[in-house]
Design an enzyme around this catalytic site. Sequence first.
Site, PDB file in Angstrom:
ATOM      1  N   GLY A 185       0.561  -1.607   0.211  1.00 12.72           N
ATOM      2  CA  GLY A 185       0.454   0.264  -0.364  1.00 12.72           C
ATOM      3  C   GLY A 185       1.042   0.938  -0.160  1.00 12.72           C
ATOM      4  NE  ARG A 186       1.171   5.873  -1.839  1.00 15.11           N
ATOM      5  CZ  ARG A 186       0.853   5.510  -3.306  1.00 15.11           C
ATOM      6  NH1 ARG A 186       0.926   3.934  -3.503  1.00 15.11           N
ATOM      7  NH2 ARG A 186       0.759   5.596  -4.053  1.00 15.11           N
ATOM      8  CD  GLU A 208       8.029   4.130  -1.621  1.00 14.01           C
ATOM      9  OE1 GLU A 208       8.144   4.811  -2.998  1.00 14.01           O
ATOM     10  OE2 GLU A 208       6.926   2.948  -1.103  1.00 14.01           O
ATOM     11  CG  HIS A 219       6.503   2.149  -4.583  1.00  7.44           C
ATOM     12  ND1 HIS A 219       5.792   3.435  -4.147  1.00  7.44           N
ATOM     13  CD2 HIS A 219       4.878   2.146  -5.137  1.00  7.44           C
ATOM     14  CE1 HIS A 219       4.748   3.054  -4.228  1.00  7.44           C
ATOM     15  NE2 HIS A 219       3.934   2.676  -5.089  1.00  7.44           N
TER      16      HIS A 219
END
Lengths: 331, 342
Positions: free
Chosen positions: A247-248, A277, A295
Amino acid sequence: MAEPQIHHLNGNDRRPKVLMLNQSPTFALFPSLFTQKFRILKAWESEQPLDQFLAKHARSVHALLGDRHTVVNAELLQLLPALRMVTVTCTGVNQIDLAECRRRGIAVANLGGAYSEDVADFAVGLLIDVLRRVSASDRYVRKGFWRSKGDFPLGFKLGGKRIGIVGMGKIGIEVAKRLQVFGCSIAYTSRNKKPSISYPVYSTVQELAESSDAIILCCGLNDQTRHIVNKKVLSALGKEGVVINIGRGALIDEKELVRCLVGGEIGGAGLDVFENEPYVPKELFALDNVVLCPHRAVHTPESFQASAEIAIANLEAFFSNRPLITPVTND
Amino acid sequence: MAAQQNPIVLQNQTDDLPLLLIHRPPFFTILPLTHLLSRHFHLLDPHLQPPSPSHPLPLDDFLSLHAPSLRAVVVVGIHPFTADHLRLLPSLELVAGTSVGTDHIDVAACRRRGIAVTHAGYAFTEDVADYAVALLIDVLRRVSASDRYVRSGLWPVRGEYKLGSKLGRKRIGIVGLGRIGSKVANRLRAFGCRIAYNSRKEKPSVPFPFYSNVCDLASESDVLVVCCSLTAETHHIINKDVMKALGKEGVMINVGRGALVDEQELVRFLMQGEIGGAGLDVFENEPNVPRELFDLDNVVLSPHSAVITPESIESMTKLVLANLKAFFAGEPLPSPAQEDQI
């Protein structure tokens, strides 16, 4: 590169204007798909400072095209009084102040479910990797240890595992569909009740974690879900428990997660996203029970093309006064 | 008194449990198996001979010493059990394997002597199928390669890693649609993949397109998943022609036996970019893996671990015990090795 002449009818450029603040991979890969229909105002190519560039176009820009790096906050919206629509070539919209957009009557569109399958595929890949130690044993073989040290320690069977899905939206449903075939049992927690879904539901992530061997985070990031996986949840997940995050990064209290992993308090993790990130906590690099990806869950060439097409469809709908194809809803 | 991990030799046997020979490589054992078996049988393990004035007996002498009373042997892992071993064991009536494959056992010689052979049946099927899918996702979506990229600290320095390739709609060619192949097929269907197969015989009840030869299957596939057993006919079934047919973007996953694939040819194809990638759990000369593969980002390597989880070891252990008990009770064997396994 000069804009195609074909769009200049009688010297007038009839294409609607679309503002972009940063270059996105989707745009970079398929620029002409966009430029044949829209006049793209590229803020990053201008020599002017951003606020001057925006001031110049403030009254005539009605649409903004962005991606997961495009922060759309109150300060920006203040500079774009004519803005009526934002479309992003990603699924997550945590970088957009949705409430502020709503207040100003600005419609927001994302990619809808376009990436759901790719992300679900990756989530399952991460889960099996952590449980069966795929990447760790690949490392082991490449170091020559199979010859010198013998067999690698066992992984764990996937079938029969209890999987807790956090967020049963389009991605969660695709993940569940896949894992059922492997013989996993599914339970979930979600913001909204899903009467059409027959898996057992828990009211909180903590309760879900208590009854799961692995939890998979499939929800969006917002004020309610920030650090939804915290110390209590990790404790409930337990020493054998696994967490998968596609997700995040900020869905998880990353410092706490690192502490638990290093201390052996949870079984393992598969992480495609991080709080900051592209920086990944270095303590994780030495661990064999984590899989770390930059990612990647959405990124296949096909997904970039799909995202271009959906963004364009939303922009066209907006400019022809039709409803947006994939508006962001509260779902 | 049951034998523990250190079985006593015949002369000191004080129980009347049936004798059972454990045939295994020197540094490899399956503890849950031997623990369970030692409760029901008197285990004889040439690698665990107790200290004696002379050195431990060499294998041949050990076998000859105990031969008259040995009716059953458990062959652990894929340790070769040959006609030479059989010659030393004239009273043998059962060979119980712990693996599904029996290519390491001289089954023909056993049959000639009327010796029954059992294998691990379907104890490992799901685990192997799960791992085949894991390798496929890993190669296509570059999971391990991007994990390496992150661990090397390159993400902040070099930016985004290479794209992977979508699973959905990929054409998967399954070589050997037996138990494992079928489970692989079912799993991949849930990912939106399209399935076709090659098998020794067409299976009319199966909804997937059948190809009578592997080359044709390869030319219509994006990914080949090799799941068949190793026999004289399937040795190097994945050869140069098949790899050429699979093509530059094609991916090969092998969870069967190393010798199903012409490994030298595969390495050459991979090094020259003539094939898209490979996920390999098995190799022609384990534990030796061609070193050229270590530098490639489009391969995923594992040390013959597709079968192994604690849960499947437990199922296998129970199955081996069931085969042995049935044998000593004169009852039908639960999982005899079939002539035709696919």
